[in-house]
Design a protein around this motif. Structure first.
Motif, short mmCIF file in Angstrom:
data_model
loop_
_atom_site.label_atom_id
_atom_site.label_comp_id
_atom_site.label_asym_id
_atom_site.label_seq_id
_atom_site.Cartn_x
_atom_site.Cartn_y
_atom_site.Cartn_z
N ASN A 46 3.79 -13.49 6.99
CA ASN A 46 2.67 -12.64 7.39
C ASN A 46 2.70 -11.32 6.62
O ASN A 46 3.67 -10.56 6.69
CB ASN A 46 2.71 -12.36 8.89
N TRP A 47 1.61 -11.06 5.90
CA TRP A 47 1.48 -9.87 5.05
C TRP A 47 1.72 -8.60 5.85
O TRP A 47 1.09 -8.36 6.88
CB TRP A 47 0.09 -9.86 4.43
N ASN A 48 2.64 -7.78 5.40
CA ASN A 48 2.96 -6.48 6.01
C ASN A 48 3.35 -6.58 7.48
O ASN A 48 3.19 -5.62 8.24
CB ASN A 48 1.81 -5.50 5.83
N ASN A 83 7.85 -6.69 6.36
CA ASN A 83 7.34 -7.42 5.20
C ASN A 83 6.60 -6.41 4.32
O ASN A 83 5.62 -5.81 4.74
CB ASN A 83 6.39 -8.54 5.67
N GLU A 85 4.25 -6.12 1.60
CA GLU A 85 3.20 -6.72 0.77
C GLU A 85 3.58 -8.11 0.27
O GLU A 85 3.26 -8.50 -0.86
CB GLU A 85 2.85 -5.80 -0.40
N ASN A 86 4.25 -8.86 1.12
CA ASN A 86 4.68 -10.23 0.79
C ASN A 86 5.54 -10.31 -0.47
O ASN A 86 5.59 -11.35 -1.15
CB ASN A 86 3.47 -11.16 0.64
N GLU A 134 5.16 -18.92 2.24
CA GLU A 134 6.16 -18.12 1.54
C GLU A 134 7.56 -18.43 2.08
O GLU A 134 7.72 -18.81 3.23
CB GLU A 134 5.89 -16.63 1.69
#
Length: 221
Positions: A46-48, A83, A85-86, A134
């Motif tokens: 999950n982004w950020n 996280n 920015e992935n 990811e």
């Protein structure tokens, strides 16, 4: 930086100790069989994503080939998961533990406070063909990528093993019960902080050792 042989022995014992079958897919952290496992997948995918997790350390002693050093005091601690920015997953936190360590001179058990700082960074590698899957990768340029093998299995983090490694790196080079510790008698083993003994404490001059041997032979005659 490890500066004494004892620390190196403990470290190598830790590095080669078998991990065992401790990993199980989880969505949240779970304590199973005395092992604290934290699933990092929600934070990797999950982004950020960001969350603070309160963990209770199950580790009760530092065990190595040198012996067992009981943990006298430990408190729940917060692990910050971020996280970025992935690209990277940050694992950060601080905790204090008190370990019983023998005095280097007299072997009396000394409560030794250790302040541990956890600051780990893992690359996030996008899965080919599906950017939503990811996964964490081991960056060959990271100095501690071998260390990761001890407390990481994919996205599963063994929090106890992570803290155990931090204890090893924070291990003091020397522990004394007091600055003026007199140690133990090299002949009878008495603790000279608590008592006196009648042993001859005179340190012979090594340059006179050959003459002493000749003198002893004449005494035997």
């Amino acid at each position: 930086m490890l500066t004494n042989k004892s620390q190196l022995v403990i470290l190598f014992s830790y590095m080669f100790e078998a991990c065992g079958n401790m990993f199980h897919p989880l969505r949240r952290h779970r304590q199973t069989g005395g092992i604290m496992i934290l699933d990092l997948l929600p934070y990797v995918s999950n982004w950020n994503a960001r969350e603070d997790k309160e963990l209770h350390l199950d580790l009760d002693a530092v065990r190595s080939k040198l012996g067992t050093f009981p943990i006298l005091k430990k408190e729940p601690f917060t692990l910050h998961l971020t996280n970025v920015e992935n690209r990277r997953l940050l694992i950060q936190g601080e905790l204090d533990v008190t370990v019983s360590v023998p005095c280097d001179r007299c072997l009396t058990e000394v409560p030794t406070a250790l302040h541990l700082v956890i600051d780990k960074s893992f690359p996030i590698e996008p899965a080919q063909g599906n950017p939503k899957e990811e996964r964490m990768s081991k960056d060959p340029q990271e100095d501690d990528h071998l260390e990761q093998l001890e407390y990481m299995n994919g996205c599963q983090l063994d929090a106890d093993r992570l803290v155990y490694g931090e204890i090893l790196f924070a291990w003091p080079a020397k522990v004394l019960c007091r600055k003026d510790c007199k140690g133990i008698c090299a002949k009878c083993g008495a603790n000279l902080n608590e008592t006196t003994c009648s042993c001859d404490q005179t340190a012979p001059d090594p340059r006179m050792a050959a003459f002493q041997d000749v003198f002893n032979k004449f005494k035997e005659v």
